[in-house]
Write a protein that holds these residues in place. Sequence first.
Motif, short mmCIF file in Angstrom:
data_model
loop_
_atom_site.label_atom_id
_atom_site.label_comp_id
_atom_site.label_asym_id
_atom_site.label_seq_id
_atom_site.Cartn_x
_atom_site.Cartn_y
_atom_site.Cartn_z
N ALA A 155 0.81 -1.22 0.00
CA ALA A 155 0.00 0.00 0.00
C ALA A 155 0.84 1.26 0.00
N HIS A 156 2.09 1.15 0.42
CA HIS A 156 2.96 2.32 0.50
C HIS A 156 4.09 2.29 -0.52
N GLY A 157 3.85 1.58 -1.63
CA GLY A 157 4.77 1.64 -2.76
C GLY A 157 5.89 0.64 -2.77
N GLY A 158 5.90 -0.28 -1.81
CA GLY A 158 6.95 -1.28 -1.77
C GLY A 158 6.57 -2.56 -2.47
N GLY A 188 11.18 -0.45 -9.24
CA GLY A 188 10.06 -1.39 -9.36
C GLY A 188 9.16 -1.39 -8.15
N SER A 189 7.90 -1.76 -8.35
CA SER A 189 6.94 -1.90 -7.25
C SER A 189 5.97 -3.02 -7.58
N GLY A 190 5.16 -3.42 -6.59
CA GLY A 190 4.19 -4.49 -6.76
C GLY A 190 4.64 -5.76 -6.06
N ARG A 191 3.93 -6.85 -6.26
CA ARG A 191 4.25 -8.13 -5.61
C ARG A 191 4.96 -9.01 -6.62
N GLY A 192 5.86 -9.84 -6.15
CA GLY A 192 6.58 -10.69 -7.09
C GLY A 192 7.08 -11.97 -6.47
#
Length: 194
Positions: A155-158, A188-192
């Motif tokens: 939620a905070h860009g990580g 980069g951001s988002g889930r991975g």
Amino acid sequence: MRTIYLAGPEVFLPDAQAVMAQKRRRARAHGFEPTGPGSDEAALAAGPATAAMILERNETAMRRAEVCIANVTPFRGISADPGTVYEIGFMIALGRTVHAYTNDPRPYGERVEAEWPGGRVAGPREARPLRGVDGLMIESFGLADNLMIEAGILAHGGRLVRREERPADPARDLSAYLACLRLLRDGGSGRGAL
């Protein structure tokens, strides 16, 4: 050069100094100036005064840092090290980007079911909320850890990087850490997954 706070339970390893030195070298190679917990805690006198000194030192380092990478690989249980979780929240409250990684590919809910006494699912799996035989709800959102950790980071860009397979030495494997360094360097951001 951006300052990066390195959070994680590596400070508890018997070879903490060597592991932290390697993480710091890698951070510098990616263009960051590393800061964070020392690897000298084992040599310090035990007691409340030492604890207060360590807290002050770490909070000062967090205030100076521009970004954070946190190791949320389960530590002494089914979840991330509680000190690391404190550091994640502190950094987010300061408005800093936090990237995190875990060397355990399993979602938090699966770890609860497999490792927590009473976490075995009671009743049908389709029932919501999912409950263990101890009657307590099992958080099963498919996230790497408690929702407040991963959802807060996202939620905070990580970003939270999760290994697809558990490495031979989860306490020392730096593959996911290196992926976080590259993400921070490249924006980069988002889930991975890795």
